[in-house]
Design an enzyme around this catalytic site. Structure first.
Site, PDB file in Angstrom:
ATOM      1  N   HIS A  60      -9.016 -10.340  -0.899  1.00 32.18           N
ATOM      2  CA  HIS A  60      -8.803 -10.181   0.538  1.00 32.18           C
ATOM      3  C   HIS A  60      -9.914 -11.027   1.175  1.00 32.18           C
ATOM      4  O   HIS A  60     -11.071 -10.606   1.202  1.00 32.18           O
ATOM      5  CB  HIS A  60      -8.915  -8.697   0.878  1.00 32.18           C
ATOM      6  CG  HIS A  60      -9.021  -8.370   2.326  1.00 32.18           C
ATOM      7  ND1 HIS A  60      -8.043  -7.688   3.011  1.00 32.18           N
ATOM      8  CD2 HIS A  60      -9.989  -8.629   3.227  1.00 32.18           C
ATOM      9  CE1 HIS A  60      -8.423  -7.537   4.270  1.00 32.18           C
ATOM     10  NE2 HIS A  60      -9.600  -8.103   4.433  1.00 32.18           N
ATOM     11  N   ASP A  84      -8.663  -4.986  -2.371  1.00 32.66           N
ATOM     12  CA  ASP A  84      -8.013  -5.243  -1.080  1.00 32.66           C
ATOM     13  C   ASP A  84      -8.217  -4.113  -0.079  1.00 32.66           C
ATOM     14  O   ASP A  84      -8.266  -2.938  -0.422  1.00 32.66           O
ATOM     15  CB  ASP A  84      -6.511  -5.466  -1.256  1.00 32.66           C
ATOM     16  CG  ASP A  84      -5.876  -5.852   0.058  1.00 32.66           C
ATOM     17  OD1 ASP A  84      -6.185  -6.928   0.568  1.00 32.66           O
ATOM     18  OD2 ASP A  84      -5.093  -5.044   0.607  1.00 32.66           O
ATOM     19  N   ASP A 128       2.441  -6.933   2.335  1.00 29.12           N
ATOM     20  CA  ASP A 128       1.253  -6.163   2.723  1.00 29.12           C
ATOM     21  C   ASP A 128       1.698  -4.904   3.494  1.00 29.12           C
ATOM     22  O   ASP A 128       1.118  -4.539   4.510  1.00 29.12           O
ATOM     23  CB  ASP A 128       0.263  -6.996   3.549  1.00 29.12           C
ATOM     24  CG  ASP A 128      -1.092  -6.297   3.723  1.00 29.12           C
ATOM     25  OD1 ASP A 128      -1.294  -5.214   3.141  1.00 29.12           O
ATOM     26  OD2 ASP A 128      -1.945  -6.841   4.451  1.00 29.12           O
ATOM     27  N   ASN A 183      -6.518   0.882  -2.977  1.00 27.43           N
ATOM     28  CA  ASN A 183      -7.407   1.545  -1.999  1.00 27.43           C
ATOM     29  C   ASN A 183      -6.853   2.906  -1.579  1.00 27.43           C
ATOM     30  O   ASN A 183      -6.579   3.184  -0.424  1.00 27.43           O
ATOM     31  CB  ASN A 183      -7.668   0.646  -0.782  1.00 27.43           C
ATOM     32  CG  ASN A 183      -6.416   0.227  -0.044  1.00 27.43           C
ATOM     33  OD1 ASN A 183      -5.316   0.260  -0.599  1.00 27.43           O
ATOM     34  ND2 ASN A 183      -6.552  -0.150   1.211  1.00 27.43           N
ATOM     35  N   HIS A 204       0.860  -1.179   0.000  1.00 32.75           N
ATOM     36  CA  HIS A 204       0.000   0.000   0.000  1.00 32.75           C
ATOM     37  C   HIS A 204       0.899   1.231   0.000  1.00 32.75           C
ATOM     38  O   HIS A 204       1.630   1.463   0.969  1.00 32.75           O
ATOM     39  CB  HIS A 204      -0.912   0.007   1.234  1.00 32.75           C
ATOM     40  CG  HIS A 204      -1.856  -1.167   1.263  1.00 32.75           C
ATOM     41  ND1 HIS A 204      -3.093  -1.129   0.663  1.00 32.75           N
ATOM     42  CD2 HIS A 204      -1.730  -2.405   1.787  1.00 32.75           C
ATOM     43  CE1 HIS A 204      -3.701  -2.311   0.830  1.00 32.75           C
ATOM     44  NE2 HIS A 204      -2.895  -3.103   1.509  1.00 32.75           N
ATOM     45  N   LEU A 205       0.846   1.999  -1.081  1.00 33.49           N
ATOM     46  CA  LEU A 205       1.706   3.181  -1.180  1.00 33.49           C
ATOM     47  C   LEU A 205       0.948   4.469  -0.863  1.00 33.49           C
ATOM     48  O   LEU A 205       1.542   5.532  -0.778  1.00 33.49           O
ATOM     49  CB  LEU A 205       2.356   3.252  -2.565  1.00 33.49           C
ATOM     50  CG  LEU A 205       3.244   2.040  -2.920  1.00 33.49           C
ATOM     51  CD1 LEU A 205       3.898   2.252  -4.289  1.00 33.49           C
ATOM     52  CD2 LEU A 205       4.309   1.784  -1.862  1.00 33.49           C
TER      53      LEU A 205
HETATM   54 ZN   LIG Z   1      -6.000  -7.234   2.575  1.00 36.41          ZN
END
Ligand SMILES: [Zn+2]
Length: 455
Positions: free
Chosen positions: A182, A155, A330, A98, A66-67
């Site tokens: 997910h 996700d 993750d 997301n 996740h960036l």
């Molecule tokens: Zn997830």
């Protein structure tokens, strides 16, 4: 400008080619030119001599990060995330959609790719399955694939509607890209914040049962049987999920799976401040003290949650026998404010890039995991699972390299992370094994001994 380097002396480990020997690597114009023992330096080559105890591998490939950009730049940016990846030895990172806006349009994919163009890692965007990750209506999947998405996922959230998941699989199949789930039955999990079990009861926290993952995965596998589409299970955390993926692979379904370092290594006891489980055992075997942690440490809050020693053992067995293809971080950076609150209110996630290798090496040092298996799960196995052009030192491949000292001890100081997310349950622990250099396209993008800008 032609740039040629001859890297000599380290143990070169490339599971893609079954190569594991001390040797030399010749890089020319950003690509691997030759690999072997005692290569003769060409006249123009800059020779880099590495200690024999160091290990040189293909750059690590992370299928799940996740960036946070666009939208949540206080947590992370594409630049700071990529810098953290480089420090962790990751050269190809697939980033989850997301963000805000959600990466559900060709324009957002283009934005991410543009922001990443000078980053110290290759950033490969994952597009949303549903518009706004709202789980109602499919995103324009063909357009997203055309724009450069490498996979589809909602996700952070599951695709709760079986009908929508069936459609997503059907649309993704001709595109050849995996649907990444997910696995969480939201109705069953409800407000659960940690693994449902005795420790959650003792702590008075709402539980997230293992069945909440297994139910969703079993449903998805039934839909994969129906559609024949490529499917990837994100962050497996339960013994039941490992058994389901193993069975699906035996059936020949086009299924792959990943596990995070924290689900392999940490247990729900960490939430109670008792640091037991595979990491603690491995460090103890190395004579490294693991002091108790704080109860309700929100750095241990992650989704899916840390589970039991038995789950960790099943995940490790799944990784070793190939049921689980890849180790994925993750990487989920958050601000201090997101975590400085009551456990139930804290954000889910661990900042994972910069501790992944060192924490996993504890299993190798303790004799629980073979180094070539670990390196394969960080390189060729994720690359093959998603058909990514990465994960090998074969001649002609991009010269993306990770060079690490497997033995060097260091203490995890989140304040020194390149990531804006300082949220790690490993803060203050001493680990053994450290990334020394990371190369991207024949260029050194990280060197532990060098001066690098902070983002
Ligand atoms: Zn997830």
């Amino acid at each position: 400008m032609s740039e040629t380097f001859l890297l000599r002396g380290a143990r070169i480990l490339d599971p893609a080619q079954g190569y594991d020997a001390h040797g030399d690597l010749l890089i020319r114009d950003g690509r691997i030119y030759a690999l072997g023992p005692d290569l003769a330096p060409t006249a123009d080559a800059a020779v880099v001599t590495l200690p024999a105890s160091w290990v040189l591998t293909p750059g690590f490939v992370d299928l799940h990060a996740h960036l946070r950009e666009p939208g949540f730049e206080a947590k992370e940016t594409i630049q700071s995330g990529a810098a953290a990846a480089a420090r962790g030895g990751f050269t190809t990172i697939c980033c989850m959609p997301n963000t805000q806006p959600v990466t559900d349009s060709a324009a957002t994919i283009a934005y991410v790719r543009d922001r990443a163009k000078d980053a110290p890692a290759r950033v490969r965007p994952i597009a949303a399955i549903s518009k706004g990750e709202a789980g109602k209506e499919l995103a324009e999947m063909a357009e997203l694939a055309e724009a450069g998405a490498v996979a589809f996922s909602d996700d952070g959230r599951p695709v709760s509607s079986s009908r929508l998941m069936r459609s997503a699989l059907a649309y993704a199949a001709p595109l050849g890209l995996p649907i990444v789930e997910h696995c969480q039955d939201e109705d069953l999990v409800g407000a659960g914040v940690m693994h449902e079990g005795a420790i959650a009861t003792l702590l008075g926290l709402p539980g997230w049962p293992a069945a909440g993952e297994d139910v969703m995965l079993a449903r998805d596998l039934a839909l994969v049987r129906l559609t024949g589409a490529k499917y990837h299970a994100a962050h497996l955390s339960t013994a039941g999920a490992v058994a389901l993926v193993r069975q699906a692979k035996r059936e020949g379904l086009p299924v792959s799976a990943e596990v995070t370092p924290h689900h392999l290594l940490l247990t729900d006891a960490w939430v109670a401040g008792e640091r037991s489980g595979p990491l603690a055992d491995a460090l103890a075997a190395l004579g490294i003290a693991v002091p108790p942690g704080a109860r309700y440490d929100t750095a241990t809050k992650v989704n899916p949650p840390l589970r039991t020693t038995d789950d960790c053992a099943a995940l490790l067995e799944g990784l070793r026998d190939g049921t689980i293809d890849a180790i994925a971080t993750d990487h989920a950076p958050h601000t201090t404010v997101d975590k400085a609150c009551e456990y139930a209110d804290a954000a889910f996630g661990i900042s994972g890039f910069e501790t992944a290798l060192a924490s996993l090496l504890a299993l190798v040092h303790a004799g629980r995991l073979e180094l070539p298996t670990l390196v394969a799960a960080l390189t060729v196995r994720p690359a093959r699972a998603w058909n990514l052009d990465a994960g090998t030192l074969a001649p002609g491949a991009a010269a993306d390299l990770t060079i690490f000292d497997p033995d060097e001890p260091w203490t995890v100081e989140p304040g020194r992370f390149a990531s804006r997310g300082k949220n790690t349950p490993l803060a203050g622990l001493t680990l053994r094994g450290r990334v020394r250099q990371t190369w991207l396209g024949g260029r050194r993008v990280y060197d532990v001994g060098g001066e690098y800008p902070s983002f």
